[in-house]
Motif scaffolding. Structure first.
Motif, PDB file in Angstrom:
ATOM      1  N   TYR A 133       7.282 -14.685 -22.177  1.00  0.00           N
ATOM      2  CA  TYR A 133       7.728 -15.470 -23.585  1.00  0.00           C
ATOM      3  C   TYR A 133       8.673 -14.977 -24.172  1.00  0.00           C
ATOM      4  O   TYR A 133       9.614 -15.373 -24.782  1.00  0.00           O
ATOM      5  CB  TYR A 133       6.327 -15.465 -24.382  1.00  0.00           C
ATOM      6  CG  TYR A 133       6.223 -15.885 -25.734  1.00  0.00           C
ATOM      7  CD1 TYR A 133       6.290 -15.459 -26.806  1.00  0.00           C
ATOM      8  CD2 TYR A 133       6.739 -17.584 -26.003  1.00  0.00           C
ATOM      9  CE1 TYR A 133       6.560 -15.799 -27.948  1.00  0.00           C
ATOM     10  CE2 TYR A 133       6.783 -18.089 -27.148  1.00  0.00           C
ATOM     11  CZ  TYR A 133       6.544 -17.389 -28.187  1.00  0.00           C
ATOM     12  OH  TYR A 133       7.283 -17.793 -29.424  1.00  0.00           O
ATOM     13  N   LEU A 134       8.582 -13.553 -24.303  1.00  0.00           N
ATOM     14  CA  LEU A 134       9.685 -12.626 -25.142  1.00  0.00           C
ATOM     15  C   LEU A 134      11.067 -13.053 -24.590  1.00  0.00           C
ATOM     16  O   LEU A 134      11.967 -13.192 -25.297  1.00  0.00           O
ATOM     17  CB  LEU A 134       9.664 -11.441 -25.198  1.00  0.00           C
ATOM     18  CG  LEU A 134       8.068 -10.939 -25.630  1.00  0.00           C
ATOM     19  CD1 LEU A 134       7.801  -9.521 -25.787  1.00  0.00           C
ATOM     20  CD2 LEU A 134       7.924 -11.515 -27.414  1.00  0.00           C
ATOM     21  N   LEU A 135      10.956 -13.035 -23.251  1.00  0.00           N
ATOM     22  CA  LEU A 135      12.398 -13.414 -22.709  1.00  0.00           C
ATOM     23  C   LEU A 135      12.994 -14.863 -22.939  1.00  0.00           C
ATOM     24  O   LEU A 135      14.018 -15.038 -23.293  1.00  0.00           O
ATOM     25  CB  LEU A 135      12.202 -13.605 -20.947  1.00  0.00           C
ATOM     26  CG  LEU A 135      13.585 -13.875 -20.176  1.00  0.00           C
ATOM     27  CD1 LEU A 135      14.555 -12.930 -20.369  1.00  0.00           C
ATOM     28  CD2 LEU A 135      13.377 -14.089 -18.827  1.00  0.00           C
ATOM     29  N   PHE A 136      11.733 -15.609 -23.025  1.00  0.00           N
ATOM     30  CA  PHE A 136      11.984 -17.085 -23.381  1.00  0.00           C
ATOM     31  C   PHE A 136      12.566 -17.156 -24.775  1.00  0.00           C
ATOM     32  O   PHE A 136      13.530 -17.614 -25.256  1.00  0.00           O
ATOM     33  CB  PHE A 136      10.815 -17.597 -23.114  1.00  0.00           C
ATOM     34  CG  PHE A 136      10.681 -19.357 -23.571  1.00  0.00           C
ATOM     35  CD1 PHE A 136      10.073 -19.673 -24.662  1.00  0.00           C
ATOM     36  CD2 PHE A 136      11.224 -20.155 -22.725  1.00  0.00           C
ATOM     37  CE1 PHE A 136       9.873 -20.917 -24.921  1.00  0.00           C
ATOM     38  CE2 PHE A 136      11.139 -21.421 -22.933  1.00  0.00           C
ATOM     39  CZ  PHE A 136      10.495 -22.014 -24.154  1.00  0.00           C
ATOM     40  N   VAL A 137      11.968 -16.169 -25.775  1.00  0.00           N
ATOM     41  CA  VAL A 137      12.668 -16.303 -27.232  1.00  0.00           C
ATOM     42  C   VAL A 137      14.041 -15.833 -26.893  1.00  0.00           C
ATOM     43  O   VAL A 137      14.740 -16.328 -27.713  1.00  0.00           O
ATOM     44  CB  VAL A 137      11.617 -15.332 -28.142  1.00  0.00           C
ATOM     45  CG1 VAL A 137      12.290 -15.080 -29.211  1.00  0.00           C
ATOM     46  CG2 VAL A 137      10.301 -15.840 -28.129  1.00  0.00           C
ATOM     47  N   ASN A 138      14.239 -14.745 -26.437  1.00  0.00           N
ATOM     48  CA  ASN A 138      15.535 -14.283 -26.578  1.00  0.00           C
ATOM     49  C   ASN A 138      16.731 -15.393 -26.093  1.00  0.00           C
ATOM     50  O   ASN A 138      17.701 -15.524 -26.415  1.00  0.00           O
ATOM     51  CB  ASN A 138      15.706 -13.026 -25.529  1.00  0.00           C
ATOM     52  CG  ASN A 138      15.610 -11.743 -26.491  1.00  0.00           C
ATOM     53  OD1 ASN A 138      15.844 -11.801 -27.706  1.00  0.00           O
ATOM     54  ND2 ASN A 138      15.299 -10.740 -25.987  1.00  0.00           N
ATOM     55  N   LEU A 150      23.791 -12.356 -23.298  1.00  0.00           N
ATOM     56  CA  LEU A 150      24.087 -12.781 -21.805  1.00  0.00           C
ATOM     57  C   LEU A 150      23.017 -12.173 -20.791  1.00  0.00           C
ATOM     58  O   LEU A 150      22.643 -13.132 -19.930  1.00  0.00           O
ATOM     59  CB  LEU A 150      25.522 -12.230 -21.312  1.00  0.00           C
ATOM     60  CG  LEU A 150      25.938 -12.960 -20.169  1.00  0.00           C
ATOM     61  CD1 LEU A 150      26.530 -14.154 -20.528  1.00  0.00           C
ATOM     62  CD2 LEU A 150      27.249 -12.230 -19.805  1.00  0.00           C
ATOM     63  N   LYS A 151      22.770 -11.021 -20.966  1.00  0.00           N
ATOM     64  CA  LYS A 151      21.580 -10.526 -20.053  1.00  0.00           C
ATOM     65  C   LYS A 151      20.319 -11.493 -19.875  1.00  0.00           C
ATOM     66  O   LYS A 151      19.904 -11.732 -18.924  1.00  0.00           O
ATOM     67  CB  LYS A 151      21.412  -9.308 -20.164  1.00  0.00           C
ATOM     68  CG  LYS A 151      22.281  -8.028 -19.634  1.00  0.00           C
ATOM     69  CD  LYS A 151      21.874  -6.729 -19.548  1.00  0.00           C
ATOM     70  CE  LYS A 151      22.694  -5.978 -20.767  1.00  0.00           C
ATOM     71  NZ  LYS A 151      22.404  -4.773 -20.813  1.00  0.00           N
ATOM     72  N   PHE A 152      20.023 -11.840 -21.208  1.00  0.00           N
ATOM     73  CA  PHE A 152      18.651 -12.383 -21.336  1.00  0.00           C
ATOM     74  C   PHE A 152      18.829 -13.760 -20.909  1.00  0.00           C
ATOM     75  O   PHE A 152      17.876 -14.429 -20.227  1.00  0.00           O
ATOM     76  CB  PHE A 152      18.114 -12.265 -22.826  1.00  0.00           C
ATOM     77  CG  PHE A 152      18.055 -11.182 -23.297  1.00  0.00           C
ATOM     78  CD1 PHE A 152      18.427 -10.360 -24.105  1.00  0.00           C
ATOM     79  CD2 PHE A 152      16.977 -10.466 -22.417  1.00  0.00           C
ATOM     80  CE1 PHE A 152      18.009  -8.934 -24.824  1.00  0.00           C
ATOM     81  CE2 PHE A 152      16.687  -8.875 -22.624  1.00  0.00           C
ATOM     82  CZ  PHE A 152      17.217  -8.204 -23.860  1.00  0.00           C
ATOM     83  N   ALA A 153      19.848 -14.240 -21.116  1.00  0.00           N
ATOM     84  CA  ALA A 153      20.164 -15.935 -20.662  1.00  0.00           C
ATOM     85  C   ALA A 153      20.085 -16.053 -19.121  1.00  0.00           C
ATOM     86  O   ALA A 153      19.517 -16.570 -18.687  1.00  0.00           O
ATOM     87  CB  ALA A 153      21.512 -16.272 -21.373  1.00  0.00           C
ATOM     88  N   GLY A 154      20.919 -14.771 -18.681  1.00  0.00           N
ATOM     89  CA  GLY A 154      20.878 -14.697 -17.154  1.00  0.00           C
ATOM     90  C   GLY A 154      19.378 -14.654 -16.596  1.00  0.00           C
ATOM     91  O   GLY A 154      18.974 -15.207 -15.426  1.00  0.00           O
ATOM     92  N   GLY A 155      18.666 -13.750 -17.222  1.00  0.00           N
ATOM     93  CA  GLY A 155      17.280 -13.381 -16.781  1.00  0.00           C
ATOM     94  C   GLY A 155      16.593 -14.586 -16.657  1.00  0.00           C
ATOM     95  O   GLY A 155      15.957 -14.956 -15.992  1.00  0.00           O
ATOM     96  N   PHE A 156      16.663 -15.414 -17.854  1.00  0.00           N
ATOM     97  CA  PHE A 156      15.875 -16.630 -17.934  1.00  0.00           C
ATOM     98  C   PHE A 156      16.182 -17.544 -16.813  1.00  0.00           C
ATOM     99  O   PHE A 156      15.407 -18.158 -16.257  1.00  0.00           O
ATOM    100  CB  PHE A 156      16.362 -17.247 -19.306  1.00  0.00           C
ATOM    101  CG  PHE A 156      15.749 -18.703 -19.798  1.00  0.00           C
ATOM    102  CD1 PHE A 156      16.229 -19.737 -19.685  1.00  0.00           C
ATOM    103  CD2 PHE A 156      14.275 -18.537 -19.948  1.00  0.00           C
ATOM    104  CE1 PHE A 156      15.533 -21.015 -19.882  1.00  0.00           C
ATOM    105  CE2 PHE A 156      13.620 -19.797 -20.255  1.00  0.00           C
ATOM    106  CZ  PHE A 156      14.258 -20.964 -20.347  1.00  0.00           C
TER     107      PHE A 156
END
Lengths: 347, 282, 277
Positions: C35-40, C245-251
């Protein structure tokens, strides 16, 4: 016309010999039953005829064609499997018509033949269903209808009734007999149930440890077993055996009594008589009663003669108690004699 | 098609493929590790890597991480598997949730936990929010070696428990209910049943789960790169560095063999410790 | 305690609450980080870089659109897709026949073959990328999708073989034999009877292979330079890129996984259940 000839067929699985030199001829439209206990080779033989196994040596002929090197689909056979093998992803209609579609027959012919055979097996109302919705007995009917729809030269059946409950088995046995007689197809049927064999067969091939011990009509197999094994396998309860010593001149001593037997020079023989061929009488074999089982239609008496276990099937009104002594007289015409070494019938 | 040759025809593509892309490279790695540039068999590469000042730390880190993470995961997976086996409604949903991490790349897992532990991350936000800290702390730094280890361990536990869970659930599913019913009749409590029936019969699954997880633990790479970078050297990361930063293929190959060596050793130990007597399986 | 007496109702209730609480906690344990990744990922770049973080996403597509525009990212995404698809096709194409052979036939060398398959599971396969890199340079496969797909297939093939093995073992041989007596060749029996029945399972196996390839990091980083896959790209740029960018990529990495695992969940357990024997 479909006559089957099996010539000198043998089958080895590694170092284990499952079939030993099988020779058998099955006539056109004959209903042949391969009967035996598990492991005797009957299913292996059936599968070799079907083409699902290859013989290690020998030949299989249908009419004038040698077929043992052909794929199952090119042999003109159809098969009913023990667990029915009804295709789960197809409807009953599509199952029965499967082989016909493989032969690329026109739609109207497929429809006609599927419906005809479905009616024959009383499942015409199930044509739209899938096998998951059917009971075991219904699936079995689909399997039979599917095989019959092929109008094969030979129909092969691998213990098709063994997974049904007792009452259903009885019904299906009678139905099968009728349906197959009408279809005029040569049939080979494998079973371990000797009642089924006696009921359905034109001829029974009794198999044991990879050999056919006797191939004859049911009554002959019952009355004149070729070997001791056949006598003890067929019939419920099975044949009784007692050792016999020669008195000379064709007379033999059995448990203190004298009976006419083969005029041979054997030093010993096995005396055999079926439980239902014994009568209580003034003279005869002295027996000590051990267990009395009143079965309704008759009374099954287990007793000891000369220390050996002996069974007699007596009239249902017979009154006996454990511990009593009775004398049983065998029906002279039904006494049989076997060689103790070779186990073969001696006349 | 002759049925005798058919099986061989069917397995040939896989066998061939694995020979070319597995056995042959494996052989190449071994050859490179044990001798470089034409001077024949030599242990120079191994001397190099063992002599490097970071090596002991790297090896210790890897082993320590595995030793910390795997037992925790095993316990958790066992707990989750047992709970799932008793579940009625909701079993499908819970099982799906718990196996989601299976599909998550270790890199993604690293990024996810980075979001939590980084300086402007969620952990800091929460701690400041509840007043435990005044300012966001820079958690993943050199000074907080312990915290870095913890972050990596948590990420690994989060990511890889699902693999053991799947194996154990399948293993528990294989145990026929009759054994538990018999145990009930003989008066064994649920806890005793777990110890005396479930665990012993799970041995083959435990073997598989442990071997797989331990080998993967020795290969840990992307999670560490994401969370610790150079702060927490591990074997796989150093292998990568040898190959691409130092351009030393021989040393990289030697490192690869070291990883293989400890993987095989661990496999053998686990196989021995959890071996099942012949015939004592379901 | 070996009695099966009545446990007091209170104790049982407490036990039940503990059970439910544990289950809920463990579900949260899995879901909250996601969820936190999702938030980011669904926040603007500013929000991602700001402190303190809010627990709710802004539903701002700023990060994601920045991600999409970032140079090379879309190509990396495309490369990941291509490699994963190739892996999926290859691993099933060569793995399924082997699974069939293992389930239907006894043959000399079967035990050795199974050992080979098992060994590949035990070996740290990404390490093979190192020597393969050289081999690929010589054969021109270096930095190509096909080259990486070969490595990923090596990773995925053992799973493909084992899953298809358990699938085929679940189809009684009798069904094929019946088809043979009804006019089918071995091949037609396979396509008309076996294939329809295992199609869902084979699809699951294919998806599993896809996910393995999609997620793989080490070999991708080693073997691709110009034609990076998404994982290689993100790894390369871990230190240098902006954090959002990292988080979007992770998502983007995670999203397909969620869908795929949902699709294959039934078969995850079948694979290990039979492979364990």
């Amino acid at each position: 016309m479909a006559e089957i000839q099996i010539k000198n067929v043998e089958k080895w699985f590694g170092s284990y010999q499952a079939l030993k030199s099988i020779d058998l001829t099955i006539s056109d439209q004959e209903f042949m039953v391969l009967l035996g206990a598990s492991g005797c080779g009957k299913t292996t033989l059936l599968r070799i005829i079907a083409g699902l196994e290859t013989a290690s040596q020998g030949e299989v002929w249908i009419n004038d064609r040698r077929i043992d090197h052909l794929a199952p689909k090119d042999r003109g056979i159809a098969m009913v499997f023990q667990n029915y093998a009804v295709f789960p992803h197809l409807t009953v209609f599509e199952n029965i018509g499967f082989g016909l579609r493989m032969q690329r027959r026109p739609n109207h012919e497929v429809k006609a033949r599927v419906e005809r055979n479905a009616e024959l097996m009383h499942i015409e109302q199930l044509l739209g269903r899938y096998s998951g919705e059917l009971s075991g007995g219904q699936r079995q009917r689909v399997a039979v209808a599917r095989a019959l729809a092929m109008e094969p030269d030979v129909i092969l059946m691998d213990e098709p009734l063994s997974n049904l409950d007792a009452l259903l088995r009885l019904e299906m046995r009678a139905e099968l007999k009728g349906v197959l007689a009408e279809s005029k197809t040569t049939a080979i049927y494998v079973t371990h149930d000797q009642v089924e064999a006696m009921s359905l067969a034109d001829r029974i091939s009794v198999m044991h440890q990879g050999r056919i011990i006797q191939a004859a009509d049911p009554l002959s197999v019952y009355r004149d077993p070729a070997e001791r094994f056949v006598g003890s396998f067929i019939g419920n309860p099975p044949m009784n055996f007692l050792p016999a010593t020669p008195e000379g001149g064709g007379k033999w001593r059995v448990a203190g009594q004298s009976y006419a037997g083969p005029k041979t020079d054997h030093t010993a023989l096995d005396f055999a008589i079926r439980p239902e061929d014994l009568q209580p009488s003034a003279a005869g074999l002295a027996a000590v009663v051990k267990v009395v089982e009143p079965l309704g239609a008759h009374v099954l008496v287990t007793c000891a003669i000369d220390g050996q276990m002996f069974r007699a099937v007596l009239d249902s009104d017979t009154k006996l108690a454990a511990g009593e002594t009775i004398t049983l007289q065998p029906n002279a015409g039904r006494i049989r004699w076997f060689d103790p070494q070779s186990q073969v019938l001696v006349r | 098609m002759n049925a005798r040759y058919l099986p061989y025809v069917l397995i040939t593509p896989v066998a061939l493929f694995l020979c070319v892309f597995f056995l042959y490279p494996f052989f190449l790695v071994a050859r490179q590790a044990f001798g470089d540039g034409g001077s024949g068999f030599s242990l120079d590469n191994f001397r190099d890597i063992f002599g490097y000042w970071k090596f002991n730390m790297t090896l210790t880190n890897t082993l320590l991480l595995a030793a910390a993470v795997v037992p925790v995961q095993l316990a958790m997976a066992l707990l989750m598997a047992t709970m799932v086996s008793r579940m009625g409604k909701g079993r499908d949903l819970v099982l799906y949730i718990w196996t989601i991490p299976l599909g998550i790349s270790d890199l993604a897992a690293g990024i996810i936990w980075l979001a939590i532990f980084e300086q402007s991350g969620f952990l800091n936000s929460m701690m400041v929010g509840i007043g435990a800290l005044e300012r966001p702390a820079n958690l993943l730094t050199y000074q907080n070696a312990g915290l870095v280890f913890l972050a990596i361990a948590l990420a690994e536990i989060w990511r890889a428990t699902a693999i053991m869970l799947v194996i154990l659930v399948a293993g528990i599913g294989l145990i026929p209910k009759e054994y538990y019913e018999a145990a009930d009749v003989f008066g064994a409590s649920k806890w005793k049943q777990f110890w005396r029936i479930t665990l012993p019969l799970l041995r083959p699954s435990l073997q598989t789960a442990l071997i797989l997880r331990v080998i993967m633990a020795f290969e840990v790479f992307a999670v560490v790169a994401a969370l610790g970078g150079t702060l927490f050297p591990v074997l796989m990361g150093e292998t990568y560095a040898y190959q691409f930063d130092l351009l030393n293929s021989g040393a990289a190959a030697a490192m690869a063999l070291v990883i293989l060596g400890i993987s095989i050793a661990a496999t053998l130990i686990i196989l021995r410790a959890l071996r099942v007597p012949k015939g004592a399986t379901i | 305690m070996s009695q099966t007496d009545q446990v007091s109702p209170n104790a049982r209730k407490a036990g039940r609450y503990l059970y439910i609480a544990t289950v809920v906690f463990l579900c949260a344990w899995v879901l909250v980080p996601l969820y936190l990744l999702f938030v980011n990922a669904l926040s603007s770049a500013e929000a991602v870089n700001s402190f303190p973080k809010s627990a709710l996403p802004e539903f701002d597509l700023g990060s994601l659109s920045f991600f999409a525009k970032f140079q090379g990212i879309l190509d990396a995404l495309k490369n990941s897709l291509i490699v994963a698809t190739m892996t999926m096709v290859m691993s099933i194409a060569i793995g399924a026949p082997a699974g069939y052979a293992l389930s239907r036939f006894e043959f000399r060398g079967k035990a050795t073959f199974r050992l080979l398959i098992l060994m590949t599971r035990a070996f740290p396969l990404p390490l093979l990328a190192l020597p393969l890199a050289i081999m690929f340079i010589r054969t021109g496969l270096d930095d190509t999708a096909l080259g990486l797909a070969f490595v990923h297939t090596t990773l995925a093939v053992p799973f493909a073989v084992l899953i298809t093995f358990s699938l085929f073992s679940g189809i009684p041989l009798e069904l094929e034999e019946a088809a043979w007596t009804l006019g089918c060749t071995r091949l037609t029996a396979f396509t008309k009877v076996v294939l329809p029945l295992i199609l869902p399972g084979i699809t699951a196996s294919a998806i599993f292979a896809f996910v393995i390839s999609w997620n793989e990091v080490f070999a991708a980083a080693v073997l691709t330079i110009e034609n990076r896959t998404l994982t290689a790209f993100l790894l390369q740029n871990l230190d240098t890129t902006a954090i959002h960018l990292k988080f979007a990529g992770g998502f983007i990495l995670v999203l397909p996984a969620l869908i795929f695992i949902f699709a294959v969940r039934k078969y995850l357990f079948a694979m290990w259940g039979i492979a364990n024997r």
